[in-house]
Each structure stands twice: as structure tokens, then as C-alpha cells.
Design a protein around this motif. Structure first.
Motif, PDB file in Angstrom:
ATOM      1  N   UNK A 252       0.848  -1.190   0.000  1.00  0.00           N
ATOM      2  CA  UNK A 252       0.000   0.000   0.000  1.00  0.00           C
ATOM      3  C   UNK A 252       0.879   1.232   0.000  1.00  0.00           C
ATOM      4  N   UNK A 253       0.396   2.283  -0.671  1.00  0.00           N
ATOM      5  CA  UNK A 253       1.127   3.545  -0.664  1.00  0.00           C
ATOM      6  C   UNK A 253       1.188   4.091   0.764  1.00  0.00           C
ATOM      7  N   UNK A 254       2.170   4.944   1.006  1.00  0.00           N
ATOM      8  CA  UNK A 254       2.375   5.458   2.362  1.00  0.00           C
ATOM      9  C   UNK A 254       1.175   6.266   2.854  1.00  0.00           C
ATOM     10  N   UNK A 255       0.620   7.110   1.994  1.00  0.00           N
ATOM     11  CA  UNK A 255      -0.527   7.933   2.403  1.00  0.00           C
ATOM     12  C   UNK A 255      -1.734   7.776   1.473  1.00  0.00           C
ATOM     13  N   UNK A 256      -1.488   7.565   0.213  1.00  0.00           N
ATOM     14  CA  UNK A 256      -2.576   7.440  -0.755  1.00  0.00           C
ATOM     15  C   UNK A 256      -3.323   6.120  -0.552  1.00  0.00           C
ATOM     16  N   UNK A 257      -4.658   6.107  -0.590  1.00  0.00           N
ATOM     17  CA  UNK A 257      -5.409   4.852  -0.426  1.00  0.00           C
ATOM     18  C   UNK A 257      -5.363   4.003  -1.692  1.00  0.00           C
ATOM     19  N   UNK A 258      -4.175   3.478  -1.970  1.00  0.00           N
ATOM     20  CA  UNK A 258      -3.933   2.721  -3.186  1.00  0.00           C
ATOM     21  C   UNK A 258      -3.178   1.452  -2.824  1.00  0.00           C
ATOM     22  N   UNK A 259      -3.691   0.302  -3.271  1.00  0.00           N
ATOM     23  CA  UNK A 259      -3.123  -0.996  -2.917  1.00  0.00           C
ATOM     24  C   UNK A 259      -2.660  -1.719  -4.173  1.00  0.00           C
ATOM     25  N   UNK A 260      -1.399  -2.142  -4.152  1.00  0.00           N
ATOM     26  CA  UNK A 260      -0.819  -2.900  -5.269  1.00  0.00           C
ATOM     27  C   UNK A 260      -0.776  -4.366  -4.881  1.00  0.00           C
ATOM     28  N   UNK A 261      -1.359  -5.229  -5.728  1.00  0.00           N
ATOM     29  CA  UNK A 261      -1.397  -6.674  -5.494  1.00  0.00           C
ATOM     30  C   UNK A 261      -0.522  -7.328  -6.563  1.00  0.00           C
ATOM     31  N   UNK A 262       0.761  -7.482  -6.296  1.00  0.00           N
ATOM     32  CA  UNK A 262       1.691  -7.874  -7.365  1.00  0.00           C
ATOM     33  C   UNK A 262       1.554  -9.326  -7.800  1.00  0.00           C
ATOM     34  N   UNK A 263       1.854  -9.541  -9.069  1.00  0.00           N
ATOM     35  CA  UNK A 263       2.071 -10.879  -9.619  1.00  0.00           C
ATOM     36  C   UNK A 263       3.573 -11.000  -9.830  1.00  0.00           C
ATOM     37  N   UNK A 264       4.156 -12.032  -9.261  1.00  0.00           N
ATOM     38  CA  UNK A 264       5.608 -12.198  -9.286  1.00  0.00           C
ATOM     39  C   UNK A 264       6.147 -12.221 -10.722  1.00  0.00           C
ATOM     40  N   UNK A 265       7.379 -11.733 -10.851  1.00  0.00           N
ATOM     41  CA  UNK A 265       8.064 -11.592 -12.141  1.00  0.00           C
ATOM     42  C   UNK A 265       7.349 -10.626 -13.063  1.00  0.00           C
ATOM     43  N   UNK A 266       6.566  -9.760 -12.475  1.00  0.00           N
ATOM     44  CA  UNK A 266       6.001  -8.643 -13.207  1.00  0.00           C
ATOM     45  C   UNK A 266       6.860  -7.410 -12.960  1.00  0.00           C
ATOM     46  N   UNK A 299      -8.365  -1.764   4.696  1.00  0.00           N
ATOM     47  CA  UNK A 299      -9.462  -1.498   3.766  1.00  0.00           C
ATOM     48  C   UNK A 299     -10.617  -0.764   4.455  1.00  0.00           C
ATOM     49  N   UNK A 300     -10.970  -1.218   5.661  1.00  0.00           N
ATOM     50  CA  UNK A 300     -12.073  -0.569   6.377  1.00  0.00           C
ATOM     51  C   UNK A 300     -11.750   0.877   6.719  1.00  0.00           C
ATOM     52  N   UNK A 301     -10.482   1.132   7.012  1.00  0.00           N
ATOM     53  CA  UNK A 301     -10.074   2.488   7.404  1.00  0.00           C
ATOM     54  C   UNK A 301      -9.973   3.444   6.224  1.00  0.00           C
ATOM     55  N   UNK A 302     -10.049   2.924   5.013  1.00  0.00           N
ATOM     56  CA  UNK A 302      -9.854   3.764   3.820  1.00  0.00           C
ATOM     57  C   UNK A 302     -10.990   3.558   2.817  1.00  0.00           C
ATOM     58  N   UNK A 303     -12.189   3.988   3.164  1.00  0.00           N
ATOM     59  CA  UNK A 303     -13.285   3.863   2.195  1.00  0.00           C
ATOM     60  C   UNK A 303     -12.953   4.613   0.905  1.00  0.00           C
ATOM     61  N   UNK A 304     -13.253   3.982  -0.217  1.00  0.00           N
ATOM     62  CA  UNK A 304     -12.918   4.587  -1.502  1.00  0.00           C
ATOM     63  C   UNK A 304     -11.540   4.226  -2.000  1.00  0.00           C
ATOM     64  N   UNK A 305     -10.814   3.328  -1.293  1.00  0.00           N
ATOM     65  CA  UNK A 305      -9.483   2.930  -1.748  1.00  0.00           C
ATOM     66  C   UNK A 305      -9.587   2.230  -3.101  1.00  0.00           C
ATOM     67  N   UNK A 306      -8.500   2.197  -3.829  1.00  0.00           N
ATOM     68  CA  UNK A 306      -8.431   1.479  -5.096  1.00  0.00           C
ATOM     69  C   UNK A 306      -7.327   0.429  -5.009  1.00  0.00           C
ATOM     70  N   UNK A 307      -7.526  -0.681  -5.706  1.00  0.00           N
ATOM     71  CA  UNK A 307      -6.522  -1.743  -5.740  1.00  0.00           C
ATOM     72  C   UNK A 307      -6.267  -2.127  -7.186  1.00  0.00           C
ATOM     73  N   UNK A 422      -5.379   6.103 -11.992  1.00  0.00           N
ATOM     74  CA  UNK A 422      -5.785   5.567 -10.696  1.00  0.00           C
ATOM     75  C   UNK A 422      -5.456   6.551  -9.578  1.00  0.00           C
ATOM     76  N   UNK A 423      -4.257   7.131  -9.646  1.00  0.00           N
ATOM     77  CA  UNK A 423      -3.849   8.086  -8.617  1.00  0.00           C
ATOM     78  C   UNK A 423      -4.761   9.304  -8.610  1.00  0.00           C
ATOM     79  N   UNK A 424      -5.153   9.776  -9.770  1.00  0.00           N
ATOM     80  CA  UNK A 424      -6.050  10.932  -9.841  1.00  0.00           C
ATOM     81  C   UNK A 424      -7.398  10.614  -9.204  1.00  0.00           C
ATOM     82  N   UNK A 425      -7.834   9.360  -9.309  1.00  0.00           N
ATOM     83  CA  UNK A 425      -9.093   8.964  -8.688  1.00  0.00           C
ATOM     84  C   UNK A 425      -8.996   8.919  -7.171  1.00  0.00           C
ATOM     85  N   UNK A 426      -7.783   8.922  -6.637  1.00  0.00           N
ATOM     86  CA  UNK A 426      -7.607   8.931  -5.185  1.00  0.00           C
ATOM     87  C   UNK A 426      -7.114  10.284  -4.683  1.00  0.00           C
TER      88      UNK A 426
END
Length: 477
Positions: A252-266, A299-307, A422-426
Motif C-alpha cells: 500500500x502507498x504510504x498515504x494514498x489509499x492505493x493498494x498494489x497486489x503484485x504478480x511475481x516476475x512482473x 481497507x475498512x479504514x480507507x473507504x474509496x481505496x483502489x486496488x 488511478x492516482x487521480x481517482x484517489x
């Protein structure tokens, strides 16, 4: 109940002969089938108010109470269960070895046509041939395919659950219902001592003629059926083990409600760098090491987060996995697998790290051999574990779904457009552009790419090519 079972369930579908099977089960001493006890629209039968004094509202509040009532009744009780019945009770039925499973099947086309005729005539049972109503079914290809998919999915679910729990069902085909010996064999399997001299004569077959004679648009039906791939000739085989969600790898970003769910070797390094730049922090400030409970709280603490996740062309991803995990001897490389591949699979890579003697032709030969290994590994034909760095991206996403799916899947080539969006949406007015990070490799994929490498990648990663619509790597802009 019997020594073997406390109750039974007949897994069936509409127009498979389940009414006739129920009538014959009820003919055995001590056996009672309570109709469609968990049909969401009625309880037991359309014209009944209750089953064992439990009405529809009571059952809907607590379906397990009705199941327990059926189990507690003297003798052996059961019911018919279709794929669209109350799903809250299904897992309990599948898990309990004291509930006998009877699986009734019929040719899907016959059951579909029979249902269409019943809908047209309003006649769902026939007890007097003189009152039989005639109608022709109208075949709808899309509707039939949906019917087939629902039946197959339900059968796969039942079979898988029984296999995993070591249970055995009693399978009955529609054609078996006219064999009194099969019915008596079913009773013996249930642990019922009584036997039948003859089958129930109350119900009559409503439409005994061939399917073609029962359909108004028979020619259209035959053309549609010819297009169906009955034997899954075009299905991409999938022998990969299931993969769970790798939640500790999520960032997750340090402050932005944005979550990255990586796929390995990407492109993980590029996304990490971009996430840090988004909030003007070092990469060490990114939030990771999640457990599922901690991530749910985030997730609960950041309504409107994007992943989101980022998928990479299968060939480029295979090259990254090969160079960083197999060819390399640096930190993070799979040195044990590396040794086994050299020894047991004759992978033509140097014993140590590649040096100046490892040329571009050697790299092409080694990567070609790696793709051949990956194909066998994905098919479950090797003793080496299937690692997430070269598992299919489709399977990785399926594993994510056990916890939560990303709400955006971005292609690596489209990161410059979609990650800032995505960042603009957050809340970011002017997010930075992601920058590419080079793969650790002695030679680039472009230096070794040829038709054979592309063909091997398509063969090994057919599932990803088809699922995500990837073109040849050489055509990617």
C-alpha cells in the motif's frame, strides 16, 4: 435412519426424472423423500405449506433446523436438491458423510427440451396419458449453453467435494430409473432392508419421442449443437495447483489509499518506485507485510481505496523469471532449483554466475530449454515445485480472488496511462509517470527473440495468451 446414514440427498435437476426416483424411494419401507425441501420458492412441494411442521419462513430463517428435523424423524428421510436451491445448506450436505449422496443425471439436451415443453404446456407431471398435453419446444442456443454450464459447474462442485472428503455417491442415470434391480441396489446401498417387486406406476413419461421430433426449430438446434465443443477440444488444459492469495506481498502507498497486489516476475520494481514517488517518500515507507486481518482493517479504514495489479506479456515474464531466479546467483535466486535444473534437466547454464564466455547464443539456448521446462512444470510433469514467479497469471489472479480481486488489471505497456489515472481517482492532481526498471539479464529478450521462442511461450502459457488476449511479443509496441 440406518447404520450407514442419518439422511439422504438426491442431487438432481429439473426434468431429470427426480419425481419418479422420489416415488420409488418412498415405496421402500422406512424411507421418506420430502420433495424439494430447500427450493427457494416453496418448501417441499408447490402446494404444501410445510415440511415436518417447518414452513417456508421458518426454513428461510434457519435452513439447518429443517435438515436436523429430517434427520431426527424415524426411518431414513431425505430430499431432492437442485443447483439453484438454498446455497447455505450445500456445504453442510457435502461435508457430512452421514448424509447419503445420490446423484441423478440425464442427457442435458433431453432435460432442456423436456423443461421447455413443460413450460409451454404447464404440465410438469403426467399420471394419466389421456390428459397429456402436446407442444413443441423452441430451442434457444444461448439459453441451452447457460443450462449446460450450470449443470457442469454443479457436478464438478459435487465431485470435487466428495473426492476431497473421501466420500462415495450413488450415481443414477435417467435410463436407470426403469430398472427395478437398480432401485433395489440403491436401497441396499442406503442400508434399507426392504426390496421392491415392481416400480411405481403412477407417473408416466410425458415426451418419449426423439429430441428432434420435440423441437419446432430442429435444424437450428442441430446447427447450434454442432458448434458446441462437447469434448472440450479447444479448452486449455490446466494442471496447475491452486494458489492462495499472497497477501504478505501486497503493498500500500504510504498515504494514498492505493493498494498494489503484485504478480511475481512482473514489473514490481517499477510499481514500487512509482508508489513511493506518488507520496514523495522512500520505498521503505510503503506499507507491506500484511496479514489478512490487517489488510481488512486497512481497507475498512480507507473507504474509496483502489486496488490494482499489473500483468506482463507471458514471454517477457518468463524471461524475467529465468534471468532473476534461475540464471542469476545473486540474492533472491533459487539456487537449489538452479542446481536441480542443471543436474536433472540438463539446463545449459553455467555452474556459477554467467561470465564473458556466456554469449548471446548460449543465452538463447538456455532460455529455450527453460521454456520447455516451464511447460512441463505447469503441466505437473516435474518434481520441482511450481513457483509463483512462473505460474500463469490467470492462476495467480484466481488465487487473489480467494481474498479479494484487484479492481483494476493493468497491462505493463499501459502503466503510463492507467497508473496516473488511478492516482487521480484517489485525489492526486498531478501524479508522476511510472518509469521502467530494467530486468537483470546478461542479454535482452529482443537479442534472442525468434519464432521458436514465441511458439514455446505460447505453448507453455496458452492459458494466459487466451485469457488476456496477448499477441506475439514481437508485435507488442
Amino acid at each position: 435412519m440406518t447404520d450407514r446414514f442419518d439422511a439422504f440427498v438426491v442431487f438432481a435437476e429439473m426434468r431429470t426424472g427426480s419425481n419418479f426416483l422420489e416415488a420409488n424411494l418412498n415405496a421402500f419401507d422406512g424411507v421418506t423423500c420430502h420433495g424439494e425441501a430447500f427450493n427457494p420458492h416453496f418448501v417441499g412441494y408447490p402446494n404444501r405449506d410445510a415440511v415436518l411442521s417447518i414452513d417456508l419462513k421458518t426454513r428461510d430463517r434457519d435452513p439447518h433446523a429443517l435438515l436436523q428435523r429430517i434427520r431426527d424423524e424415524p426411518g431414513l428421510g431425505g430430499f431432492r436438491y437442485f443447483h439453484d436451491h438454498d446455497p447455505r445448506i450445500l456445504q453442510t450436505l457435502l461435508d457430512d458423510p452421514r448424509i447419503a449422496k445420490i446423484v441423478l443425471t440425464r442427457n442435458p439436451l433431453d432435460s432442456y427440451v423436456s423443461r421447455k415443453i413443460a413450460q409451454a404446456t404447464g404440465q410438469w407431471k403426467l399420471t394419466n396419458v389421456k390428459r397429456r398435453k402436446d407442444a413443441l419446444a423452441v430451442f434457444d442456443a444461448a439459453e441451452f449453453e447457460a443450462h449446460m454450464e450450470a449443470l457442469q459447474a454443479f457436478q464438478v462442485q459435487i465431485t470435487g467435494a466428495l473426492q476431497r472428503s473421501g466420500q462415495t455417491a450413488f450415481h443414477v442415470a435417467y435410463e436407470d430409473l426403469q430398472d427395478v434391480a437398480v432401485m433395489n441396489g440403491l436401497a441396499q446401498w442406503l442400508g434399507v432392508a426392504s426390496q421392491l417387486e415392481a416400480l411405481d406406476g403412477g407417473l408416466k413419461r410425458q415426451n418419449p419421442q426423439p429430441a428432434r421430433d420435440k423441437v419446432a426449430n430442429a435444424d437450428e438446434m442441430e446447427r447450434a449443437l454442432a458448434r458446441l465443443d462437447r469434448f472440450n477440444l479447444h479448452r486449455t488444459p490446466n494442471f496447475e495447483p491452486r494458489r492462495g492469495p499472497v497477501v504478505p506481498s501486497y503493498l500500500a502507498a504510504a498515504r494514498t489509499p492505493l493498494l498494489y497486489m503484485p504478480i511475481r516476475s512482473g514489473p514490481e520494481a517499477a510499481v514500487r518506485r512509482w508508489l513511493a514517488a506518488l507520496d514523495g517518500v522512500d520505498e521503505g515507507a510503503l506499507i507491506g507485510g500484511f496479514r489478512q486481518s490487517g489488510l481488512r482493517q486497512w481497507m475498512r479504514d480507507r473507504p474509496g481505496f483502489r486496488s490494482f495489479t499489473v500483468i506482463r506479456h507471458p514471454l517477457a515474464r518468463a524471461h524475467d523469471a529465468f534471468c532473476s531466479r534461475i540464471l542469476s546467483t545473486d540474492e533472491g535466486a533459487f539456487l537449489g532449483i538452479r542446481r536441480t535444473l542443471r543436474r536433472a534437466h540438463d539446463l545449459p547454464i553455467p555452474e556459477g554466475a554467467p561470465d564473458e564466455g556466456y554469449g548471446v547464443d548460449a543465452h538463447r539456448a538456455a532460455f529455450t530449454a527453460w521454456l520447455e521446462f516451464v511447460k512441463a512444470n505447469l503441466a505437473g510433469q516435474t518434481a520441482i515445485r511450481l513457483d509463483g514467479h512462473w505460474a500463469t497469471q490467470a492462476q495467480c489472479l484466481q488465487g487473489m480472488a480467494e481474498f479479494a480481486l484487484p479492481d483494476m488489471i493493468v497491462r505493463e505497456a499501459e502503466m503510463p496511462a492507467y497508473l496516473p489515472a488511478l492516482a487521480m481517482q484517489t485525489g492526486h492532481a498531478a501524479p508522476p509517470d511510472p518509469e521502467a526498471v530494467a530486468t537483470r539479464a546478461p542479454y535482452s529478450l529482443a537479442q534472442i527473440y525468434d519464432d521458436r521462442i514465441e511458439a514455446l511461450a505460447r505453448d507453455a502459457y496458452a492459458r494466459d495468451y487466451i485469457t488476456f488476449g496477448f499477441d506475439d511479443w514481437g508485435h507488442v509496441p
